[in-house]
Design a protein around this motif. Structure first.
Motif, PDB file in Angstrom:
ATOM      1  N   VAL A   8       0.657  -1.276   0.138  1.00 21.08           N
ATOM      2  CA  VAL A   8      -0.077  -0.019  -0.018  1.00 21.08           C
ATOM      3  C   VAL A   8       0.896   1.256  -0.099  1.00 21.08           C
ATOM      4  CG1 VAL A   8      -1.701   1.210   1.330  1.00 21.08           C
ATOM      5  CG2 VAL A   8      -1.866  -1.315   1.192  1.00 21.08           C
ATOM      6  N   TRP A   9       0.522   2.177  -0.924  1.00 19.40           N
ATOM      7  CA  TRP A   9       1.308   3.259  -0.932  1.00 19.40           C
ATOM      8  C   TRP A   9       0.335   4.672  -0.856  1.00 19.40           C
ATOM      9  CZ3 TRP A   9       6.479   4.615  -3.083  1.00 19.40           C
ATOM     10  CH2 TRP A   9       7.454   3.639  -2.910  1.00 19.40           C
ATOM     11  N   THR A  10       0.978   5.758  -0.435  1.00 19.05           N
ATOM     12  CA  THR A  10       0.147   7.028  -0.280  1.00 19.05           C
ATOM     13  C   THR A  10       0.525   7.570  -1.790  1.00 19.05           C
ATOM     14  OG1 THR A  10       0.575   7.371   2.062  1.00 19.05           O
ATOM     15  CG2 THR A  10       0.204   9.160   0.510  1.00 19.05           C
ATOM     16  N   CYS A  11      -0.457   7.920  -2.314  1.00 21.89           N
ATOM     17  CA  CYS A  11      -0.170   8.559  -3.969  1.00 21.89           C
ATOM     18  C   CYS A  11      -1.022   9.666  -4.400  1.00 21.89           C
ATOM     19  CB  CYS A  11      -0.803   7.086  -4.816  1.00 21.89           C
ATOM     20  SG  CYS A  11      -0.181   5.675  -4.463  1.00 21.89           S
ATOM     21  N   LEU A  12      -0.493  10.407  -5.136  1.00 19.76           N
ATOM     22  CA  LEU A  12      -1.446  11.429  -5.913  1.00 19.76           C
ATOM     23  C   LEU A  12      -1.987  10.725  -6.950  1.00 19.76           C
ATOM     24  CD1 LEU A  12       1.204  14.171  -6.106  1.00 19.76           C
ATOM     25  CD2 LEU A  12      -0.725  14.164  -4.288  1.00 19.76           C
ATOM     26  N   VAL A  13      -3.378  11.075  -7.127  1.00 20.44           N
ATOM     27  CA  VAL A  13      -4.077  10.542  -8.374  1.00 20.44           C
ATOM     28  C   VAL A  13      -4.526  11.730  -9.351  1.00 20.44           C
ATOM     29  CG1 VAL A  13      -6.122   9.058  -8.885  1.00 20.44           C
ATOM     30  CG2 VAL A  13      -4.896   8.791  -6.740  1.00 20.44           C
ATOM     31  N   GLY A  14      -4.100  11.597 -10.510  1.00 19.62           N
ATOM     32  CA  GLY A  14      -4.463  12.433 -11.642  1.00 19.62           C
ATOM     33  C   GLY A  14      -5.845  11.784 -12.106  1.00 19.62           C
ATOM     34  N   ASN A  15      -6.831  12.938 -12.595  1.00 15.62           N
ATOM     35  CA  ASN A  15      -8.037  12.455 -12.876  1.00 15.62           C
ATOM     36  C   ASN A  15      -8.567  11.808 -12.170  1.00 15.62           C
ATOM     37  OD1 ASN A  15      -9.878  12.822 -15.223  1.00 15.62           O
ATOM     38  ND2 ASN A  15      -9.211  11.249 -16.673  1.00 15.62           N
ATOM     39  N   SER A  16      -8.581  12.331 -10.995  1.00 15.72           N
ATOM     40  CA  SER A  16      -9.389  11.574  -9.914  1.00 15.72           C
ATOM     41  C   SER A  16     -10.912  11.293  -9.845  1.00 15.72           C
ATOM     42  CB  SER A  16      -8.788  12.228  -8.356  1.00 15.72           C
ATOM     43  OG  SER A  16      -9.575  11.525  -7.387  1.00 15.72           O
ATOM     44  N   LYS A  17     -11.439  12.339 -10.475  1.00 15.88           N
ATOM     45  CA  LYS A  17     -12.996  12.532 -10.409  1.00 15.88           C
ATOM     46  C   LYS A  17     -13.533  11.406 -11.395  1.00 15.88           C
ATOM     47  CE  LYS A  17     -13.356  17.635  -9.541  1.00 15.88           C
ATOM     48  NZ  LYS A  17     -13.594  18.955  -9.825  1.00 15.88           N
ATOM     49  N   LYS A  18     -12.815  11.003 -12.238  1.00 23.71           N
ATOM     50  CA  LYS A  18     -13.074   9.908 -13.064  1.00 23.71           C
ATOM     51  C   LYS A  18     -13.126   8.585 -12.579  1.00 23.71           C
ATOM     52  CE  LYS A  18     -13.719  12.089 -16.996  1.00 23.71           C
ATOM     53  NZ  LYS A  18     -15.098  12.346 -17.591  1.00 23.71           N
ATOM     54  N   TRP A  19     -12.441   8.362 -11.312  1.00 26.28           N
ATOM     55  CA  TRP A  19     -12.153   6.962 -10.627  1.00 26.28           C
ATOM     56  C   TRP A  19     -13.142   7.162  -9.380  1.00 26.28           C
ATOM     57  CZ3 TRP A  19      -7.057   5.048  -7.961  1.00 26.28           C
ATOM     58  CH2 TRP A  19      -7.562   3.846  -7.619  1.00 26.28           C
ATOM     59  N   LYS A  20     -14.307   6.912  -9.695  1.00 22.73           N
ATOM     60  CA  LYS A  20     -15.247   6.978  -8.554  1.00 22.73           C
ATOM     61  C   LYS A  20     -15.163   5.760  -7.587  1.00 22.73           C
ATOM     62  CE  LYS A  20     -18.469  10.229 -10.811  1.00 22.73           C
ATOM     63  NZ  LYS A  20     -17.566  10.572 -11.764  1.00 22.73           N
ATOM     64  N   SER A  21     -15.195   4.585  -7.928  1.00 20.21           N
ATOM     65  CA  SER A  21     -15.165   3.432  -7.290  1.00 20.21           C
ATOM     66  C   SER A  21     -14.597   2.243  -8.132  1.00 20.21           C
ATOM     67  CB  SER A  21     -16.609   3.138  -6.858  1.00 20.21           C
ATOM     68  OG  SER A  21     -17.334   2.624  -7.910  1.00 20.21           O
ATOM     69  N   GLY A  22     -14.188   1.102  -7.376  1.00 17.00           N
ATOM     70  CA  GLY A  22     -13.723  -0.058  -8.047  1.00 17.00           C
ATOM     71  C   GLY A  22     -12.382  -0.128  -8.338  1.00 17.00           C
ATOM     72  N   PRO A  23     -11.755  -1.130  -8.620  1.00 21.99           N
ATOM     73  CA  PRO A  23     -10.370  -1.405  -8.865  1.00 21.99           C
ATOM     74  C   PRO A  23      -9.919  -0.913 -10.384  1.00 21.99           C
ATOM     75  CG  PRO A  23     -11.293  -3.798  -8.898  1.00 21.99           C
ATOM     76  CD  PRO A  23     -12.565  -2.504  -8.395  1.00 21.99           C
ATOM     77  N   LEU A  24      -8.645  -0.855 -10.559  1.00 27.83           N
ATOM     78  CA  LEU A  24      -7.981  -0.507 -11.856  1.00 27.83           C
ATOM     79  C   LEU A  24      -7.034  -1.621 -12.112  1.00 27.83           C
ATOM     80  CD1 LEU A  24      -7.255   3.340 -11.908  1.00 27.83           C
ATOM     81  CD2 LEU A  24      -9.340   2.291 -12.787  1.00 27.83           C
ATOM     82  N   SER A  25      -6.995  -2.084 -13.348  1.00 27.28           N
ATOM     83  CA  SER A  25      -6.084  -3.084 -13.804  1.00 27.28           C
ATOM     84  C   SER A  25      -5.054  -2.601 -14.816  1.00 27.28           C
ATOM     85  CB  SER A  25      -6.700  -4.347 -14.014  1.00 27.28           C
ATOM     86  OG  SER A  25      -7.298  -5.036 -13.103  1.00 27.28           O
ATOM     87  N   LEU A  26      -3.808  -2.972 -14.587  1.00 30.37           N
ATOM     88  CA  LEU A  26      -3.041  -2.835 -15.751  1.00 30.37           C
ATOM     89  C   LEU A  26      -2.155  -4.070 -15.913  1.00 30.37           C
ATOM     90  CD1 LEU A  26      -1.186  -0.740 -17.351  1.00 30.37           C
ATOM     91  CD2 LEU A  26       0.087  -0.190 -15.125  1.00 30.37           C
ATOM     92  N   ASP A  27      -1.921  -4.525 -17.048  1.00 31.21           N
ATOM     93  CA  ASP A  27      -1.262  -5.565 -17.650  1.00 31.21           C
ATOM     94  C   ASP A  27       0.254  -5.274 -17.877  1.00 31.21           C
ATOM     95  OD1 ASP A  27      -3.463  -7.284 -17.547  1.00 31.21           O
ATOM     96  OD2 ASP A  27      -4.018  -6.665 -19.629  1.00 31.21           O
ATOM     97  N   ILE A  28       0.976  -5.972 -17.167  1.00 32.81           N
ATOM     98  CA  ILE A  28       2.669  -5.634 -17.632  1.00 32.81           C
ATOM     99  C   ILE A  28       3.406  -6.800 -18.057  1.00 32.81           C
ATOM    100  CG2 ILE A  28       4.437  -4.743 -15.843  1.00 32.81           C
ATOM    101  CD1 ILE A  28       2.385  -3.879 -13.910  1.00 32.81           C
ATOM    102  N   THR A  29       4.259  -6.349 -18.788  1.00 34.76           N
ATOM    103  CA  THR A  29       5.324  -7.308 -19.368  1.00 34.76           C
ATOM    104  C   THR A  29       6.747  -6.997 -18.660  1.00 34.76           C
ATOM    105  OG1 THR A  29       4.021  -7.694 -21.564  1.00 34.76           O
ATOM    106  CG2 THR A  29       6.551  -8.253 -21.352  1.00 34.76           C
ATOM    107  N   LEU A  30       7.187  -7.647 -17.908  1.00 39.93           N
ATOM    108  CA  LEU A  30       8.617  -7.382 -17.423  1.00 39.93           C
ATOM    109  C   LEU A  30       9.632  -7.329 -18.307  1.00 39.93           C
ATOM    110  CD1 LEU A  30       6.642  -7.862 -14.869  1.00 39.93           C
ATOM    111  CD2 LEU A  30       8.668  -8.720 -13.570  1.00 39.93           C
ATOM    112  N   LYS A  31      10.815  -7.029 -17.849  1.00 39.36           N
ATOM    113  CA  LYS A  31      11.916  -7.026 -18.988  1.00 39.36           C
ATOM    114  C   LYS A  31      12.344  -8.277 -19.246  1.00 39.36           C
ATOM    115  CE  LYS A  31      13.613  -2.382 -17.429  1.00 39.36           C
ATOM    116  NZ  LYS A  31      14.842  -1.654 -16.824  1.00 39.36           N
ATOM    117  N   ASP A  32      12.102  -9.259 -18.288  1.00 39.86           N
ATOM    118  CA  ASP A  32      12.699 -10.705 -18.667  1.00 39.86           C
ATOM    119  C   ASP A  32      11.537 -11.540 -19.497  1.00 39.86           C
ATOM    120  OD1 ASP A  32      10.804 -11.196 -16.835  1.00 39.86           O
ATOM    121  OD2 ASP A  32      11.868 -12.281 -15.585  1.00 39.86           O
TER     122      ASP A  32
END
Length: 414
Positions: A113-137
């Motif tokens: 868990v991190w303390t963060c700043l959120v850009g475009n925060s008003k568009k994120w009203k609820s629910g999780p966000l997902s990001l698919d990531i490919t690592l360097k390996d």
């Protein structure tokens, strides 16, 4: 004294900085930038940074910040809707909160868990966000971000991924994040920033901004410094986004200093307690850390735990005003008694005109923004000569300002 300092008007620490004088990129060779030297008699010398080898006091201790800038800017998209693509949500990681230790958080697998700043925060009203990531390996992972709590200034974000993957958080943000260059550059991050915005001695992940005075050093220059008999020492202060926070109040007494995490070996604290050698700090982050050590030692001597330096503590009546040796010996003894090889603490130290430096005898620094706490810190060392220094640089069109700009070597009056 505290009240007089609180009444300092930030208008008195303003100057006109033309936009074209802000360096958008560093010089091709790090150690070939310009160096303005303010000598103890107030004289100003113009030279090139690699000449600093001959300008540092003989037998001095050169102390620098070994923090490393993380790829703190993560870009998520909400799920698309029939009306169009999902909104871009930018999450800017500021500091870990669960676990709070930087190294432990970066080593976490599956959750942090991190303390963060959120850009475009008003568009994120609820629910999780997902990001698919490919690592360097080549491995792939899905990172989920869930907002746990929010304030007017920041949000607590839970980051979760497959705990069976063996992938730590450091690898995730290295692959998915973007290095956060200063906002006043007014440009997007470029590939070159990944190396340009790191010092050659960066080792410990945690900063969201570089300790920019250190950017001018090269391995070759460090070897020359070693060969001249100048000793180098490291400490850690993880630079927070608050370093860019302008003073918006009329007086500095209304300005809340941001807190930053510091880590210093007990051996260095003991060495500083005993040394008579000149101590030269590389960058304002090293200055704040070294001076905070003195005040943490005073807290220990007063029966307090060395947890955090309040911004006004140095100026308060409760401060015991110990010598440097007394304060640092008290701090080193405290660490030894608690079987700690390293001090980990926080600082909100406000260094402003009227502050008496206790540890450093000079500093390497860049040219800072108008109306900033960093300009106040410089003024505390050189007094009203800060105006002469900045006017000299502004009148010489070759000087470049701010993070990718040129450097100063500043000594206080003899």
């Amino acid at each position: 004294m505290e009240q007089n300092l609180r009444d300092i008007r930030i208008d008195d620490y303003d100057y006109q900085l033309p936009e074209e004088r802000i360096a958008l990129h560093p010089v091709a060779e790090r150690d070939k930038c310009l160096l303005l030297v303010r000598q103890p008699d107030g004289a100003i010398i113009d030279t090139v940074f690699d000449q600093i080898v001959d300008l540092l006091p003989l037998d001095s201790l050169l102390i620098y910040n070994n923090t490393r800038v993380i790829n703190a800017r993560l870009r998520f998209h909400k799920a698309p809707t029939p009306q169009g693509p999902g909104a871009l949500i930018e999450i800017f990681c500021l500091e870990p909160s669960e676990p709070r230790d930087y190294a432990v958080s970066f080593a976490s697998v599956g959750h942090t868990v991190w303390t963060c700043l959120v850009g475009n925060s008003k568009k994120w009203k609820s629910g999780p966000l997902s990001l698919d990531i490919t690592l360097k390996d080549g491995r792939q992972i899905t990172l989920t971000a869930t907002r746990l709590d929010r304030t007017d200034t920041a949000s607590e974000i839970s980051f979760d991924w497959d705990e069976n993957s063996g992938i730590d958080f450091a690898s995730i943000i290295e692959a998915a994040g973007e290095i956060p260059i200063p906002p006043y550059l007014n440009r997007s991050t470029e590939e070159a920033d990944n190396s340009d915005y790191q010092t050659v001695f960066s080792r410990f992940n945690g900063s969201v901004a570089a300790p920019t005075a250190g950017l001018h050093f090269t391995d070759r220059l460090l070897e020359q410094i070693d060969s001249r008999g100048i000793s180098r020492r490291e400490l850690t202060l993880h630079v927070g986004a608050g370093t860019f926070k302008p003073v918006t109040s009329d007086t500095i007494g209304e300005h809340a200093m941001h807190s930053e995490w510091i880590s210093v070996p007990r051996s260095l604290i003991a060495e500083l307690a005993a040394t008579t050698r000149p101590v030269i700090a590389v960058g304002t982050t090293s200055v704040r850390t070294l001076e905070s050590l003195y005040h943490l030692g005073c807290m220990v001597a007063s029966g307090q735990s060395p947890v955090e330096v309040d911004q006004w503590y140095p100026y308060s009546e409760e401060h015991p005003r110990l010598s440097r040796a007394e304060a640092l010996n008290a701090l080193a003894s405290y660490l030894e008694q608690h079987n700690l090889d390293r001090l980990i603490a926080a600082t909100r130290l406000m260094i402003a005109p009227g502050y008496k430096y206790q540890v450093i005898n000079g500093m390497v620094t860049n040219f800072h923004q108008p109306r900033s706490t960093l300009l106040l810190l410089v003024s505390a060392l050189v007094g009203e000569d800060w105006k002469k220094i900045y006017n000299h640089a502004l009148n010489n069109e070759a000087y470049r300002f701010l993070s990718y700009g040129d450097a100063c070597l500043l000594f206080p009056n003899t």
